[in-house]
Design a protein around this motif. Structure first.
Motif, PDB file in Angstrom:
ATOM      1  N   ALA A   1       0.836  -1.200   0.000  1.00  0.00           N
ATOM      2  CA  ALA A   1       0.000   0.000   0.000  1.00  0.00           C
ATOM      3  C   ALA A   1       0.871   1.250   0.000  1.00  0.00           C
ATOM      4  N   PHE A   2       1.969   1.232   0.758  1.00  0.00           N
ATOM      5  CA  PHE A   2       2.879   2.378   0.759  1.00  0.00           C
ATOM      6  C   PHE A   2       3.567   2.530  -0.595  1.00  0.00           C
ATOM      7  N   GLY A   3       3.741   1.434  -1.295  1.00  0.00           N
ATOM      8  CA  GLY A   3       4.332   1.518  -2.627  1.00  0.00           C
ATOM      9  C   GLY A   3       3.508   2.359  -3.580  1.00  0.00           C
ATOM     10  N   LEU A   4       2.200   2.463  -3.320  1.00  0.00           N
ATOM     11  CA  LEU A   4       1.323   3.269  -4.168  1.00  0.00           C
ATOM     12  C   LEU A   4       1.622   4.758  -4.050  1.00  0.00           C
ATOM     13  N   LEU A   5       2.389   5.145  -3.016  1.00  0.00           N
ATOM     14  CA  LEU A   5       2.770   6.557  -2.878  1.00  0.00           C
ATOM     15  C   LEU A   5       3.623   7.029  -4.057  1.00  0.00           C
ATOM     16  N   ALA A   6       4.118   6.100  -4.851  1.00  0.00           N
ATOM     17  CA  ALA A   6       4.893   6.483  -6.038  1.00  0.00           C
ATOM     18  C   ALA A   6       4.063   7.325  -6.989  1.00  0.00           C
ATOM     19  N   PHE A   7       2.722   7.175  -6.939  1.00  0.00           N
ATOM     20  CA  PHE A   7       1.864   7.971  -7.812  1.00  0.00           C
ATOM     21  C   PHE A   7       1.897   9.457  -7.440  1.00  0.00           C
ATOM     22  N   ILE A   8       2.283   9.771  -6.202  1.00  0.00           N
ATOM     23  CA  ILE A   8       2.320  11.170  -5.754  1.00  0.00           C
ATOM     24  C   ILE A   8       3.270  11.992  -6.610  1.00  0.00           C
ATOM     25  N   ASN A   9       4.334  11.373  -7.044  1.00  0.00           N
ATOM     26  CA  ASN A   9       5.353  12.108  -7.789  1.00  0.00           C
ATOM     27  C   ASN A   9       4.859  12.573  -9.158  1.00  0.00           C
ATOM     28  N   GLU A  10       3.685  12.083  -9.579  1.00  0.00           N
ATOM     29  CA  GLU A  10       3.135  12.510 -10.861  1.00  0.00           C
ATOM     30  C   GLU A  10       2.341  13.805 -10.724  1.00  0.00           C
ATOM     31  N   ALA A  11       2.067  14.231  -9.493  1.00  0.00           N
ATOM     32  CA  ALA A  11       1.387  15.501  -9.278  1.00  0.00           C
ATOM     33  C   ALA A  11       2.376  16.656  -9.393  1.00  0.00           C
ATOM     34  N   GLU A  12       1.865  17.865  -9.550  1.00  0.00           N
ATOM     35  CA  GLU A  12       2.737  19.023  -9.718  1.00  0.00           C
ATOM     36  C   GLU A  12       3.599  19.261  -8.482  1.00  0.00           C
ATOM     37  N   THR A  13       3.031  19.025  -7.313  1.00  0.00           N
ATOM     38  CA  THR A  13       3.779  19.215  -6.060  1.00  0.00           C
ATOM     39  C   THR A  13       4.333  17.892  -5.538  1.00  0.00           C
ATOM     40  N   GLY A  14       4.312  16.893  -6.382  1.00  0.00           N
ATOM     41  CA  GLY A  14       4.738  15.564  -5.953  1.00  0.00           C
ATOM     42  C   GLY A  14       6.179  15.512  -5.490  1.00  0.00           C
ATOM     43  N   SER A  15       7.076  16.240  -6.172  1.00  0.00           N
ATOM     44  CA  SER A  15       8.491  16.198  -5.802  1.00  0.00           C
ATOM     45  C   SER A  15       8.715  16.753  -4.405  1.00  0.00           C
ATOM     46  N   THR A  16       7.939  17.791  -4.034  1.00  0.00           N
ATOM     47  CA  THR A  16       8.065  18.360  -2.692  1.00  0.00           C
ATOM     48  C   THR A  16       7.632  17.369  -1.626  1.00  0.00           C
ATOM     49  N   VAL A  17       6.502  16.720  -1.886  1.00  0.00           N
ATOM     50  CA  VAL A  17       6.002  15.702  -0.949  1.00  0.00           C
ATOM     51  C   VAL A  17       7.005  14.574  -0.832  1.00  0.00           C
ATOM     52  N   PHE A  18       7.570  14.159  -1.954  1.00  0.00           N
ATOM     53  CA  PHE A  18       8.544  13.068  -1.963  1.00  0.00           C
ATOM     54  C   PHE A  18       9.781  13.433  -1.163  1.00  0.00           C
ATOM     55  N   ASN A  19      10.247  14.661  -1.303  1.00  0.00           N
ATOM     56  CA  ASN A  19      11.438  15.092  -0.566  1.00  0.00           C
ATOM     57  C   ASN A  19      11.210  14.999   0.938  1.00  0.00           C
ATOM     58  N   TRP A  20      10.014  15.374   1.390  1.00  0.00           N
ATOM     59  CA  TRP A  20       9.730  15.306   2.821  1.00  0.00           C
ATOM     60  C   TRP A  20       9.575  13.860   3.290  1.00  0.00           C
ATOM     61  N   LEU A  21       9.013  13.017   2.437  1.00  0.00           N
ATOM     62  CA  LEU A  21       8.894  11.605   2.805  1.00  0.00           C
ATOM     63  C   LEU A  21      10.276  10.972   2.955  1.00  0.00           C
ATOM     64  N   LEU A  22      11.163  11.296   2.009  1.00  0.00           N
ATOM     65  CA  LEU A  22      12.511  10.745   2.073  1.00  0.00           C
ATOM     66  C   LEU A  22      13.308  11.344   3.229  1.00  0.00           C
ATOM     67  N   ALA A  23      12.958  12.577   3.622  1.00  0.00           N
ATOM     68  CA  ALA A  23      13.649  13.208   4.751  1.00  0.00           C
ATOM     69  C   ALA A  23      13.430  12.416   6.031  1.00  0.00           C
ATOM     70  N   LEU A  24      12.294  11.736   6.129  1.00  0.00           N
ATOM     71  CA  LEU A  24      12.001  10.938   7.319  1.00  0.00           C
ATOM     72  C   LEU A  24      12.977   9.783   7.477  1.00  0.00           C
ATOM     73  N   THR A  25      13.628   9.387   6.374  1.00  0.00           N
ATOM     74  CA  THR A  25      14.546   8.244   6.400  1.00  0.00           C
ATOM     75  C   THR A  25      16.001   8.678   6.343  1.00  0.00           C
TER      76      THR A  25
END
Length: 547
Positions: free
Chosen positions: A383-407
């Protein structure tokens, strides 16, 4: 099954099947019986050698080369490599003696503090949960760059890769082991091939490369912006997080010990392979790459994201003018990322199941089916793998950067916890009057290695804090700081949550209270296994025939 006094071995009854390789001492048996022990020695060795070679090495190293320079890149990876070598040696000693499910968090609970073990377990699981969608997106980008395809094509590929991971999980731990073995072999061959290729390029052996002999030109070419150390001390500190990301996953060899067929034999061999992996596959390959890729190249600016075209390894081939080979290496990167995605699923699911089994997570996550598969953790990971679809949104890269910051700092905390657990274990072992000679496997670096590992973890955290607070080419920025260092307050929050939940405000497990027997497996007093009996029989017949 009857048990004896604490610290003594139980006596197995005849009608109770037992593992052919070891006793489980006292009440530790119940912690292991639900898992299928199907990982063979070759699986363990390949997990240790090439299990986590992926985007961190092939893509992320480019940003480190651009920000720190080739010398900082190599030295930074050596520092993290030494830290990891100390960690894996400590982990090997603990995991051979205690091949228990959820090794990292369990050792923290037992030898440091229950709240610290809770924090380490959940931040490790969360780290892998959030790393999977990143690698899923990177897989898609390596096949179909955004500018060359439509969004629906990207969505289809995301579904394809998630489906592939689900199929692998259907085969349980054996499926994970076989996939890692095959993909690991490909990665190892690719890195060795690149090293040979890079040496030829550096010596001017490529006819189509008009640069001729390169040598260390890009280490001392300030006129063109190529220097050994870029951006001074800040540039050097910038390497640490990328290096930790590149090395992340090596500790999975300890997590896999609970599902190894013979951890006493396979785990020591696997831990010893880590040195060659660090020296050969990381340090040497990065040294060669830094020699033949100009560190001032603007192509390296985008090498920190899901962009395999910015991979310094691919750029090295492109700059040498060898046609066709860049596509081949892009395929290797795709395979590598798929391998790490497979490791993401294994690491998160086993940790979540172990946390639940230990009473530190929802009980339903602890359920394992008849084939030894933690079904609900796998469902959550997919289910978390589906978060890959977020990067297709205009602000997806920003969301992705914060998700990766958690790790971002996850690996540092895990490795430091392992080293500290080993130090505490050794003190508890000595306080109980037991000899180090009784251990089935001893760290080759001893307890001194764990002290060195802890020291390097602290130094790297300090360096990362400095570069997060004072970024290269910019002034202090709260957003940039938390994007780089947010993992630290999350660990503290998890620690305080468990303290509050249990209302236990004491800190640290006293040495006299450390349980040295739960989950411990004894290897000395068992009858030989059937293969051993067969080999012994063959040996006796051969001896009688010869003598």
């Amino acid at each position: 099954m009857a048990t004896s006094a604490p610290g003594e071995k139980f006596v197995a009854e005849k009608d109770v099947p037992r593992s052919p390789e070891a006793h489980d001492v006292e009440h530790g048996h119940s912690e292991q019986k639900s898992l299928a022990r199907n990982l063979q020695g070759r699986h363990m060795q390949m997990i240790a050698i090439g299990g986590s070679i992926g985007a961190g090495l092939f893509v992320g190293s480019g940003s480190s080369l651009q920000s720190g320079g080739p010398a900082s890149l190599v030295i930074g990876f050596i520092v993290i490599g030494i830290m990891l070598l100390c960690t894996v040696q400590a982990l090997g000693e603990l995991a051979v003696l205690y091949p228990i499910n959820g090794a990292f968090y369990q050792y923290g609970v037992r030898f440091i503090d229950p709240a610290w073990g809770f924090a380490m377990g959940w931040q490790y699981a969360i780290g892998w949960l959030l790393t999977l969608p990143y690698h899923n997106q990177l897989l898609v980008s390596s096949i179909h760059p955004r500018e060359a395809t439509h969004e629906y094509n990207i969505a289809i590929w995301i579904v394809v890769f998630l489906t592939t991971l689900i199929i692998v999980q259907f085969f349980g731990v054996r499926g994970y082991g076989e996939v890692e073995f095959v993909l690991g072999v490909i990665k190892v061959v690719a890195v060795l091939g690149f090293i040979i290729f890079g040496i030829i390029v550096d010596c001017g052996g490529i006819p189509g490369d008009d640069r001729g002999y390169i040598g260390f030109r890009y280490w001392n070419d300030s006129a063109n912006g190529n220097v050994a150390f870029r951006n001074g001390f800040k540039g050097f500190c910038s390497v640490f997080v990328n290096a930790a990301f590149a090395f992340g996953g090596t500790e999975l060899v300890g997590l896999a010990a609970a599902e190894a067929a013979d951890p006493r034999k396979s785990l020591p061999k696997a831990t010893k392979q880590v040195f060659w992996r660090i020296a050969g596959f990381y340090v040497v390959s990065l040294l060669i790459m830094g020699l033949i890729v100009p560190n001032s190249s603007p192509d390296l600016l985008n090498s920190s994201g899901a962009n395999t075209k910015a991979s310094p390894f691919v750029l090295a081939i492109v700059y040498a003018g060898v046609k066709g080979l860049p596509s081949v290496f892009n395929a290797v990167i795709t395979i590598s990322v798929m391998s790490v995605a497979n490791s993401c699923t294994y690491g998160s699911t086993r940790t979540m199941q172990a946390l639940a089994q230990g009473g530190m997570g929802p009980k339903w996550l602890a359920w394992i089916d008849k084939k030894g598969r933690p079904v609900w953790p796998v469902v959550i990971q997919m289910a978390f793998g589906l978060l890959a679809f977020i990067n297709e949104a205009e602000t997806g890269s920003t969301v992705f950067n914060w998700l990766l910051a958690l790790t971002g700092l996850s690996s540092f905390f895990v490795w430091g916890s392992i080293c500290l657990s080993h130090i505490r274990f050794r003190h508890a072992w000595k306080a109980a009057g037991r000899s180090v000679d009784d251990l089935p496997f001893k760290s080759q670096l001893g307890v001194i290695g764990s002290y060195v590992g802890c020291f390097l973890v602290v130094i790297c955290l300090m360096g990362t804090f400095y570069i997060s607070l004072f970024p290269i080419g910019g002034s202090p920025n709260a957003e940039a700081f938390f994007e780089s260092y947010i993992a630290a307050p999350i660990v503290i929050a998890l620690f305080l949550f468990w303290k509050t939940w249990t209302r236990d405000w004491s800190f640290g497990v006293k040495l006299r209270d450390v349980d040295l027997d739960a989950g411990r497996r004894d290897f000395d007093d068992l009858p030989p296994t059937e293969p051993e009996q067969r080999n012994n029989s063959i040996g006796r017949r051969l001896s009688s025939a010869l003598f």
